[in-house]
Write an enzyme that holds these catalytic residues in place. Structure first.
Site, short mmCIF file in Angstrom:
data_model
loop_
_atom_site.label_atom_id
_atom_site.label_comp_id
_atom_site.label_asym_id
_atom_site.label_seq_id
_atom_site.Cartn_x
_atom_site.Cartn_y
_atom_site.Cartn_z
N GLU A 386 -15.87 29.26 11.92
CA GLU A 386 -17.19 29.01 12.49
C GLU A 386 -17.12 28.71 13.99
OE1 GLU A 386 -19.08 30.00 10.53
OE2 GLU A 386 -18.49 29.45 8.51
N HIS A 472 -20.08 41.08 6.68
CA HIS A 472 -18.71 40.86 6.20
C HIS A 472 -18.12 42.08 5.51
CE1 HIS A 472 -20.80 36.94 6.26
NE2 HIS A 472 -19.64 36.44 6.63
#
Length: 565
Positions: A386, A472
């Protein structure tokens, strides 16, 4: 920029493929389910395309000189657009070793190769890297930036030009109206309506946060078609929940939706807050650590238990990783100061719950300002993943289309490097290349074997997708490439000798700084070889010519240099 989640967030726009210089480029294209969203050109015909001005004629001797030209390898894509410049040996600076002065001394030669007016290239960033410096130029048309139109100079420590990479628009159609008030209003309305339709939300629950003027050439992101830039508005939209953020590209002269993407991105001074399962929603302010929630752990005092203590430690490990391996001050780059008296800090709020999701919330995200974690979703690699979205936000700015998949892959790569170098138990042994081990959500991706989670391990391989339903989806190719470069293996007919973590980090950090906002998989493969070469020339961590040959083998093994079927 806004938050990006670690787990699946269904994208808005699909993707298609084309051949560019013999390399697969994955690009935005319509998906039947979201046809109202992407590439719906409506209304009257576009104005005729007008070529952009090139570099002005130069006094003798013309540059680049014949001698210089003989040293250059110029890379182009299928449209003939220049995408890279590789000198056989670094070209000396005539402006000294100061990075900006050196970059400016190379700019006339670069402008000649790219056939662009140097006055339309504005310095956007000057950033030190272990091999020297990268200087990023932003292309403009009539003073407005071209989204994804950038050229990045890689300079040695003496200011010599190691390489230049990037793409620029070559023609334009139309212009922004003199008075944009009405067209901005129309674009905002269109963006809200299209987002509501695609995400099955009520328009009243969506709000426009900001609207920016850009020029949009879809071929910069790899899309087939005319290489013509059109004036657009990029509309940033938020929903009623903390994790709902999107960007919509809407035509300025015709309110056609050109492309869109989720801005949900999945931190020395460290501040950690505990939401204690309180439900958050709405504005970014609803999760801010230091205002919405009190700080329960700082550099000097506070809780050391549970998620609070874990995140505080992981923030420190990430800060130490970037400082040790890249010289980057993570706090200075991505830290936030909310005026709460603790100053600029890497901030995170743990144990949040989000309206409309189960509680405990099983995800973590970077919201453009700070971190937010669901309960138990606090491991080294997830935290590093992140925080690296924050690094990418401030360096290459990858967004939309295939750049989104590369963005996710880069975060996986550096999240894993942070975990491995910190000696974390969840990043060792059988979990060395697993993402999420030890978290409440469990392992969600396998970088050694992406197919384990139905991700492709090579371009055109099993599970490769062309409609890009999820950012993703294709990042398994990035992950497999990182595994091969680091640890090595025989894969897809290629044997790769691993470089080890220390060398691999330098190659990938160079890539982070060489990519541009609309980079494709072609650009990623190119950046890997260029980054290794730049580190070789600078003697960084003993990288050798054979190391760079191994990087090239890995690029071939994962078919980053192969055209689509």
């Amino acid at each position: 920029m806004a938050r990006r989640g670690l787990a699946v967030d269904v994208g808005i726009v699909g993707a298609a493929v084309l051949v560019a210089a013999g390399v697969l480029v994955v690009v935005a294209a319509p998906n039947p389910k979201v046809q109202a969203f992407a590439n719906q050109l409506t209304g009257s015909a576009d104005p005729p395309a007008v070529s952009l001005p090139g570099p002005a004629p130069r006094s003798a001797p013309a540059t680049p000189t014949t001698a210089v030209q003989a040293q250059l390898t110029v890379q182009t894509d299928a449209t003939g657009r220049v995408v890279g410049l590789l000198p056989q040996t670094p070209l000396p600076s005539t402006g000294g070793s100061s990075p900006l002065a050196a970059a400016q001394s190379h700019l006339p030669d670069i402008a000649q190769v790219w056939q662009v007016d140097p006055d339309t290239l504005q310095v956007a960033d000057v950033r030190p890297v272990p091999f020297g410096t990268v200087v990023r130029y932003q292309q403009t048309i009539n003073g407005k930036p071209v989204l994804g139109g950038q050229i990045v100079e890689a300079l040695g420590k003496d200011g010599a030009l190691v390489s230049a990479v990037g793409k620029t628009a070559r023609a334009r159609s139309g212009d922004f109206p003199p008075d944009t008030s009405q067209t901005i209003k129309a674009a905002n309305q269109k963006a809200v309506a299209a987002t509501a339709e695609a995400k099955k939300l009520q328009a009243k629950d969506l709000s426009v946060q900001s609207t920016e003027q850009y020029w949009w050439d879809p071929t910069l992101g790899g899309k087939a078609g005319p290489a013509v830039a059109k004036p657009v508005y990029v509309v940033h939209i938020r929903g009623s929940q903390a994790d709902q953020q999107w960007s919509m590209v809407v035509g300025a002269t015709r309110t056609d939706v050109v492309q869109s993407w989720s801005e949900t991105r999945e931190a020395s001074n460290r501040d950690v807050c505990d939401a204690r399962r309180r439900v958050v929603s709405g504005s970014l302010a609803s999760i801010r650590c230091g205002t919405a929630f009190p700080v329960v752990r700082t550099e000097t005092s506070g809780s050391t238990a549970g998620d609070v203590g874990n995140v505080f430690r992981f923030f420190g490990d990430a800060q130490n990783f970037y400082a040790r391996f890249t010289g980057l001050d993570l706090t200075a780059l991505i830290g936030a100061d909310y005026g709460d008296g603790t100053g600029k800090a890497i901030r995170g709020t743990v144990r949040v719950c989000v309206t409309g999701d189960r509680c405990p919330f099983l995800n973590a995200f970077w919201d453009g300002e700070q971190m937010a974690f669901g309960e138990g979703v606090t491991t080294e690699d997830i935290t590093g993943h992140e925080l690296t979205h924050g690094v990418t936000q401030h360096t290459s700015g990858l967004q939309g289309g295939q750049a989104d998949a590369i963005n996710e892959g880069m975060s996986d790569v550096f999240g894993k490097f942070i975990g491995i170098t910190a000696g974390d138990a969840n990043d060792a042994g059988v979990n060395r290349w697993s993402i999420g081990a030890g978290s409440a959500i469990g392992v969600i991706r396998d970088m050694r074997n992406p197919q384990r989670f139905q991700q492709p391990d090579r371009v055109n391989g099993p599970f490769w997708v062309t409609d890009n339903p999820d950012p993703h989806a294709n990042d398994g190719v990035v992950n497999k490439t990182a595994f091969l470069i680091t640890d090595g293996a025989t894969f897809n007919g290629r044997t790769v000798r691993g470089l080890g973590v220390a060398k691999a980090v330098q190659v990938w950090f160079g890539v982070e700084n060489l990519l541009t906002p609309r980079s494709t998989f072609q650009d990623l493969g190119n950046a890997l070889t260029i980054s290794c070469r730049a580190n070789l020339n600078a003697g960084v961590v003993g990288i050798t010519q054979d190391d760079c040959a191994q990087v090239a083998n890995a690029v071939s093994a994962t078919q980053l240099n192969q055209a689509p079927n």
